[in-house]
Design a protein around this motif. Structure first.
Motif, short mmCIF file in Angstrom:
data_model
loop_
_atom_site.label_atom_id
_atom_site.label_comp_id
_atom_site.label_asym_id
_atom_site.label_seq_id
_atom_site.Cartn_x
_atom_site.Cartn_y
_atom_site.Cartn_z
N ARG A 124 0.54 -1.57 -0.40
CA ARG A 124 -0.30 0.15 -0.08
C ARG A 124 0.77 0.94 -0.38
NH1 ARG A 124 -3.40 -3.59 3.30
NH2 ARG A 124 -5.12 -3.23 2.44
N TYR A 125 0.02 1.79 -0.37
CA TYR A 125 0.96 4.00 -0.26
C TYR A 125 0.92 4.10 1.37
CZ TYR A 125 0.61 4.28 -5.28
OH TYR A 125 0.31 4.71 -6.85
N SER A 128 -1.49 4.53 3.70
CA SER A 128 -3.12 4.71 2.92
C SER A 128 -3.18 3.54 2.96
CB SER A 128 -2.42 5.25 2.10
OG SER A 128 -4.08 5.02 1.01
N SER A 130 -4.87 2.85 -0.21
CA SER A 130 -4.34 2.92 -1.33
C SER A 130 -3.50 1.56 -1.53
CB SER A 130 -4.70 3.91 -1.98
OG SER A 130 -5.87 4.43 -1.45
N PHE A 298 -0.81 12.44 2.90
CA PHE A 298 -2.67 12.23 3.26
C PHE A 298 -2.51 11.64 2.25
CE2 PHE A 298 -6.26 14.29 1.53
CZ PHE A 298 -7.35 13.95 2.50
N ARG A 299 -3.49 11.15 2.14
CA ARG A 299 -3.76 9.48 1.35
C ARG A 299 -2.10 8.94 0.36
NH1 ARG A 299 -9.20 13.09 -1.68
NH2 ARG A 299 -10.67 12.71 -0.07
N GLY A 300 -1.14 8.39 0.73
CA GLY A 300 -0.25 7.79 0.87
C GLY A 300 0.96 9.01 -0.18
N ARG A 301 0.79 9.68 0.09
CA ARG A 301 1.85 10.91 -0.17
C ARG A 301 1.96 11.94 0.66
NH1 ARG A 301 2.46 15.17 -4.07
NH2 ARG A 301 0.04 16.39 -3.93
N THR A 423 3.39 5.46 8.51
CA THR A 423 1.97 5.94 8.35
C THR A 423 2.41 7.03 8.82
OG1 THR A 423 0.77 3.69 8.50
CG2 THR A 423 -0.06 5.94 9.74
N GLN A 616 -6.40 17.84 -7.63
CA GLN A 616 -4.95 17.31 -6.71
C GLN A 616 -4.26 16.42 -7.34
OE1 GLN A 616 -7.43 15.85 -3.24
NE2 GLN A 616 -6.10 14.61 -2.53
N ASN A 618 -2.90 12.97 -6.86
CA ASN A 618 -3.39 12.06 -6.34
C ASN A 618 -1.77 10.83 -6.32
OD1 ASN A 618 -5.65 12.57 -5.43
ND2 ASN A 618 -6.73 12.26 -7.74
N THR A 619 -1.98 9.55 -5.74
CA THR A 619 -1.65 7.96 -6.18
C THR A 619 -2.12 7.72 -7.08
OG1 THR A 619 -2.31 6.94 -3.98
CG2 THR A 619 -0.21 8.08 -3.69
#
Length: 811
Positions: A124-125, A128, A130, A298-301, A423, A616, A618-619
């Motif tokens: 996963r990122y 995240s 994801s 945030f959200r894997g980035r 994380t 935005q 995103n990954t």
């Protein structure tokens, strides 16, 4: 070809209303549809011999059309002899059974080898849920030997004619699902067709006797004959102005037919007083900028806080500022004074009330007022929800974002050095995973920072907040064991946000493109040297803006780590760049083309900046993490730029026919623009065809099938067929004239809009990652524009006899 395109479009509707299998059985794989494709092949072969194309050595034409026949032959071979299925294996288990779903039911086939899953890995990122990739480690028992292999997305296992692709996995992450494909003959024939197609298009641009090269020669002859142009061509501006106004209306009108009623019983605060309090307690810009430079996850980035604050404010308020506060000032103020912000009209809604405040969604006991409605909505299938219900879900998302901000649950600020998933945490998270010393530091440092900011608002001494921010940043660097903090990328992203490159580019295109259009018409009336030099200066200005545009795309590529055309916003930015590039290519032949292309590039960037487009970064989902994505999307989206040029040129020509008096000089002018239109269409058609089949190669290398009749794939094919019709109309004698060519080149652009936007909104499929939150009003305005175009078409048709019809085939 027209019947073929109608059949394809109907199939996408059948798939939406019924199922993919129904669309395949009723249309795609029906004997009648296969027979129709056979007729297309037979028709070309008859024309080939009747017109003596081989004798006249029209090699580009022969190879292109021959390649399409080979591709259809490969598809037929796959349909008749190819095998496609799945194999499901749990960790520690073996299997040699492939499950195939056919029109006659479920079948199984025993493979000539055995697979054993030793380990399944889901990566996963950082920070995240994801997936960034998933991988199956296998033991293959084949020919009395054991092999160790790994299968993951975009990494295929080839074994005795069978190809295995990582398709999915079990929810407990203890099992894998591999798609299996056996189609050696079909794949070989189809890939041969793709190679021949590429060779044919290259010959089309290079061979002296090709249609494209002959168009160039005719253009030169036509320009030599046209020494002066008439003032009446100023009327070519009419469609451009109309188009721009329609898009402006689009940006203003965003209301929906059904409104969301929000209770206002908690309104014990005077909103003007609240607003004044927000303004009086505004964080100084320079201090907010320091806060915005803080790295967060945030959200894997990992990104600067400034990126997070910009995205959050845009999602909540649909604007980039609020009460003259920038996004960093807004976010820091919200964290420092949460009680005040619960009463600020911050949340943008689609109902009668344009903005709502957080406390408005809770009653006196703290009960969530939207809960009962949301429970009903979430019981509905996603594809059955009304526009009101979709708006309600978006509103719930906005309220939840604010809740998480007030509870300090997002974003992640403090990395945990011992966390295997890397994380980052915030005050609202469970800090028991940290050592006691670190947990105390996290709690005290962030709370102390916010307290010092509150105090500094009164004393105007910002040294203490600066010290606390430095301590937090030092902790981040010391505990970032995965080296996720890249100071150069953080600074690059801050510069990218600050420069607002694409907004500046949009203004540059509008200013330079508009002035170039005016001076181009002035030069047609009175060729003066100073106008010529003015045009050169404007072209240089456009070139500088164009390079700045490319620089912005490059910055986004560097920041994200992947080619920036993976979502709707990024592809629109790239389409704008490709459109201006097409303008430079054909602008050498006519300066009007460059002016129109530049203005159209500005319009596209204007649309990309509307609220329903999400800028935005995103990954990437795993399937998009492929080099084939870069080539496929880059080529196919570049084609949209050339189709856009043809749309504008065709619109200009039918406007001239509608509002000007016929004359030999005007006919010559229409002929010149028609030739450029034709050359642009052929370029776009070549790119669209190559890009579509590059996508087929990508699909085959990623999940084992190069064509699956996904709606986006199908509409890309429809676009190819539509523009093939436009470029072949001259073969029918009574349709061989400038009016029908230009009018159909305008109507053909509707297939591009459907492929790019309509499929995401009206249909569904594997390309759902490209969806936007656009409302139906966008398509209402598009329909209005094409209604106006229809009126222009009728008007120009009634006046077409005043112009000498041009034999397009000779062009």
């Amino acid at each position: 070809m027209f019947i073929y395109s109608i059949g394809l479009a109907t199939a996408t509707i059948v798939e939406k209303q019924m199922s993919t299998q129904a669309a395949k059985m009723l249309i795609y794989y029906s004997p009648l549809f296969i027979f129709l494709q056979l007729l297309l092949v037979v028709n070309f072969l008859l024309v080939l011999f009747k017109s003596n194309y081989i004798k006249s050595k029209r090699w580009a034409l022969i190879i292109i059309h021959g390649a399409l026949i080979v591709i259809l032959g490969g598809a037929l071979t796959t349909f008749l002899f190819g095998k496609e299925g799945q194999i499901h294996i749990r960790e520690g288990e073996k299997s040699d059974q492939m499950v195939m779903h056919t029109s006659k039911g479920v079948k199984t086939e025993t493979l000539p080898f055995v697979l054993e899953l030793t380990d399944f890995k889901l990566n996963r990122y950082p920070g995240s849920n994801s997936p960034s990739s998933y991988e199956s480690d296998l033991l293959v028992y084949v020919d009395d030997e054991v092999r160790e292999v790994s299968v993951f997305m975009n990494n295929v296992l080839d074994l005795k004619g069978y190809r295995f692709f990582q398709a999915s996995y079990d929810q407990d992450e203890q099992g894998t699902i591999l798609s299996v494909n056996k189609d050696v003959a079909g794949r070989t024939i189809t890939y041969t067709g793709y190679i021949l197609l590429l060779i044919g298009f290259l010959l089309m641009f290079l061979m002296p006797d090709s249609r494209f090269r002959k168009l160039g020669e005719q253009l030169k002859e036509t320009r030599d004959r046209a020494k002066k142009l008439s003032l009446i061509f100023v009327l070519a501006l009419v469609p451009l102005i109309g188009f721009g106004q329609n898009n402006e209306v689009d940006s203003i009108s965003t209301s929906t037919s059904t409104s969301i009623s929000i209770s206002d019983h908690n309104n014990v605060f005077n909103h003007s007083t609240v607003t004044e309090a927000v303004k009086q307690n505004a964080i100084p810009v320079e201090q907010a900028e320091k806060f915005g430079s803080l790295p967060i996850q945030f959200r894997g980035r990992v990104m600067p806080m400034n990126t997070f604050s910009s995205d959050i404010l845009r999602k909540l308020h649909k604007e980039t500022t609020i009460y003259n506060l920038n996004s960093d000032q807004f976010l820091l103020s919200l964290l420092v004074m949460p009680q005040l912000w619960t009463h600020v009209n911050l949340i943008a809604t689609s109902g009668d009330q344009p903005y709502a405040y957080y406390n408005q969604f809770f009653d006196e006991r703290g009960n969530y007022l939207l809960l009962s409605q949301l429970q009903h909505v979430y019981h509905q299938p996603a594809d059955k929800r009304t526009s009101f219900e979709k708006d309600l879900i978006k509103l719930d998302e906005q309220v939840n974002i604010l809740y998480q901000l007030f509870m300090y649950m997002i974003p992640g600020v403090f990395p945990n050095a011992d966390d295997p998933s890397h994380t980052w945490y915030n005050l609202g998270d469970d800090l028991s995973v940290f050592a006691e010393q670190d947990s105390v530091f996290i709690t005290e440092s962030f709370n102390n920072y916010l307290a010092e900011v509150r105090l500094s608002l009164q004393t105007n001494d910002w040294s203490k907040p600066d010290e606390m921010l430095s301590l937090i940043n030092e902790y981040q660097l010391n505990n970032d064991k995965a080296s996720l903090i890249n100071s150069k990328k953080i600074q690059a992203e801050l510069n990218y946000n600050r420069f607002n490159i694409f907004n500046s580019t949009k203004l540059g295109y509008f200013i330079f493109g508009g002035l170039l259009l005016v001076f181009a018409f002035m030069q047609l009336i009175n060729k003066r040297r100073w106008i010529h030099f003015a045009n050169i200066i404007l072209i240089i200005g456009i070139l500088i803006v164009f390079i700045y545009h490319a620089f912005g795309i490059g910055m986004r590529w560097y920041i994200s780590g992947y080619a920036p055309w993976s979502n709707s916003y990024e592809t629109m930015v790239y389409v704008a760049w490709a459109t201006v590039l097409a303008g430079f290519i054909f602008g050498r032949k006519n300066i009007l083309t460059l002016a129109l292309a530049t203005l159209f590039g500005g319009v596209i960037l204007f649309v990309s900046g509307l609220n329903w487009m999400d800028p935005q970064i995103n990954t990437l989902v795993p399937v998009l993490n492929s080099p084939w994505l870069m080539f496929h999307v880059a080529v196919i989206v570049a084609a949209y730029g050339f189709f856009g040029i043809s749309f504008l040129l065709g619109l200009t020509n039918i406007s001239i026919m509608s509002f000007s008096k016929g004359s030999p000089l005007m006919t010559l002018r229409i002929r010149e623009l028609s030739i450029i239109n034709n050359m642009s269409l052929l370029t776009g058609l070549a790119l669209m065809t190559i890009g579509t089949f590059l996508g087929a190669v990508w699909a085959n290398e990623s999940w084992g099938r190069y064509w699956g009749w996904d709606p986006k794939e199908t509409w890309a094919l429809i676009t190819i067929v539509v523009y093939s019709i436009v470029t072949h109309l001259h073969l029918v004698r009574k349709w061989n004239n400038d009016w029908i060519f230009n009018f159909t080149s305008v109507l053909g652009f509707s297939s591009v809009l459907m492929t790019y936007l309509g499929v995401n909104y009206f249909l569904s499929g594997m390309h759902s990652y490209g969806q936007t939150d656009s409302s139906s009003s966008v398509f209402v305005y598009i329909a209005f524009v094409f209604a106006v175009i229809g009126i222009l078409g009728l008007l120009s048709y009634s006046r077409r006899k005043k112009f000498n019809d041009t034999d397009v085939s000779r062009l």
